[in-house]
Design a protein around this motif. Sequence first.
Motif, PDB file in Angstrom:
ATOM      1  N   GLU A  26       0.791  -1.127  -0.063  1.00  0.00           N
ATOM      2  CA  GLU A  26      -0.191   0.135   0.200  1.00  0.00           C
ATOM      3  C   GLU A  26       0.969   1.289  -0.085  1.00  0.00           C
ATOM      4  O   GLU A  26       0.707   2.196  -0.681  1.00  0.00           O
ATOM      5  N   GLU A  31      -1.721   5.608  -1.699  1.00  0.00           N
ATOM      6  CA  GLU A  31      -3.140   5.327  -1.131  1.00  0.00           C
ATOM      7  C   GLU A  31      -4.204   5.569  -2.262  1.00  0.00           C
ATOM      8  O   GLU A  31      -5.035   4.545  -2.402  1.00  0.00           O
ATOM      9  N   ALA A  32      -3.904   6.435  -3.248  1.00  0.00           N
ATOM     10  CA  ALA A  32      -4.820   6.629  -4.350  1.00  0.00           C
ATOM     11  C   ALA A  32      -5.080   5.499  -5.279  1.00  0.00           C
ATOM     12  O   ALA A  32      -6.114   4.934  -5.685  1.00  0.00           O
ATOM     13  N   VAL A  33      -3.880   4.802  -5.771  1.00  0.00           N
ATOM     14  CA  VAL A  33      -3.868   3.704  -6.295  1.00  0.00           C
ATOM     15  C   VAL A  33      -4.245   2.336  -5.838  1.00  0.00           C
ATOM     16  O   VAL A  33      -5.338   1.578  -6.062  1.00  0.00           O
ATOM     17  N   TRP A  34      -3.955   2.259  -4.249  1.00  0.00           N
ATOM     18  CA  TRP A  34      -4.396   1.109  -3.413  1.00  0.00           C
ATOM     19  C   TRP A  34      -5.856   1.274  -3.403  1.00  0.00           C
ATOM     20  O   TRP A  34      -6.607   0.056  -3.440  1.00  0.00           O
ATOM     21  N   ARG A  35      -6.731   2.282  -3.389  1.00  0.00           N
ATOM     22  CA  ARG A  35      -8.049   2.334  -3.092  1.00  0.00           C
ATOM     23  C   ARG A  35      -8.846   2.225  -4.266  1.00  0.00           C
ATOM     24  O   ARG A  35     -10.129   2.285  -4.226  1.00  0.00           O
ATOM     25  N   ARG A  36      -8.320   2.037  -5.340  1.00  0.00           N
ATOM     26  CA  ARG A  36      -9.015   1.777  -6.686  1.00  0.00           C
ATOM     27  C   ARG A  36      -9.866   0.841  -6.799  1.00  0.00           C
ATOM     28  O   ARG A  36     -10.922   0.548  -7.331  1.00  0.00           O
ATOM     29  N   ARG A  37      -9.459  -0.481  -5.963  1.00  0.00           N
ATOM     30  CA  ARG A  37     -10.057  -1.632  -5.723  1.00  0.00           C
ATOM     31  C   ARG A  37     -10.941  -1.477  -4.179  1.00  0.00           C
ATOM     32  O   ARG A  37     -10.022  -1.645  -3.253  1.00  0.00           O
ATOM     33  N   ARG A  40      -9.595  -3.824  -1.397  1.00  0.00           N
ATOM     34  CA  ARG A  40      -8.318  -3.734  -0.761  1.00  0.00           C
ATOM     35  C   ARG A  40      -8.301  -2.896   0.576  1.00  0.00           C
ATOM     36  O   ARG A  40      -7.400  -3.341   1.344  1.00  0.00           O
TER      37      ARG A  40
END
Length: 193
Positions: A26, A31-37, A40
């Motif tokens: 993460e 954080e922005a990329v991690w929260r795309r799904r 997760r």
Amino acid sequence: MTPPPETVHWMFASGFLFLGLLRLAEVIAGEAVWRRRAWRVYLWPGLVFFIGVAMWPVMTFYTNSAIHMLAHSAWAQALMVMGAAELGLARGKLTSPWWKLTTPFAVFVTGVAFLVHEQNDWLFARSAFLHHLLGWTLVIGALVPLALVFRPRSVVLQSGFAVLVVAVAVMLYCDRDVAPVFGHLSPLAGQQR
């Protein structure tokens, strides 16, 4: 017939290693990329809660004294509270940032429980040494998630917390019930395995 204590420690080490690597992923992804799904976001707190639940059978079936039972139940409760608070924050049901204090609290309680339930000195056996080392690592390491409450976007602190969880996993993997530490094994520890 129950497995040796080190086998149980190794199972939990696998869970903590996975948690630490998740946190590290993460941080690396952002954080922005991690929260795309959406799933997760719930993975870390859900697994923390699950590890807390998994601690209850350990408390019930693998303890041999009241102090061990209390220590394992304290770990279970602390991990479940931490996981539940993190789940509530991820879901948006809890809005106060002060709920983040459950993480340093859980890490601190876990460290204290490690220290309290190990009744032998540091060099009694490898398991005693590792319990002391884990306890002090977690007690002092609780400062990292505490700092994250006040500086939640700090990449250094986020990485530090992930490394703390991975370090706990590595220490748990090193555990063997009756084995020498630094070439020393107390004659009272029993037959080396």
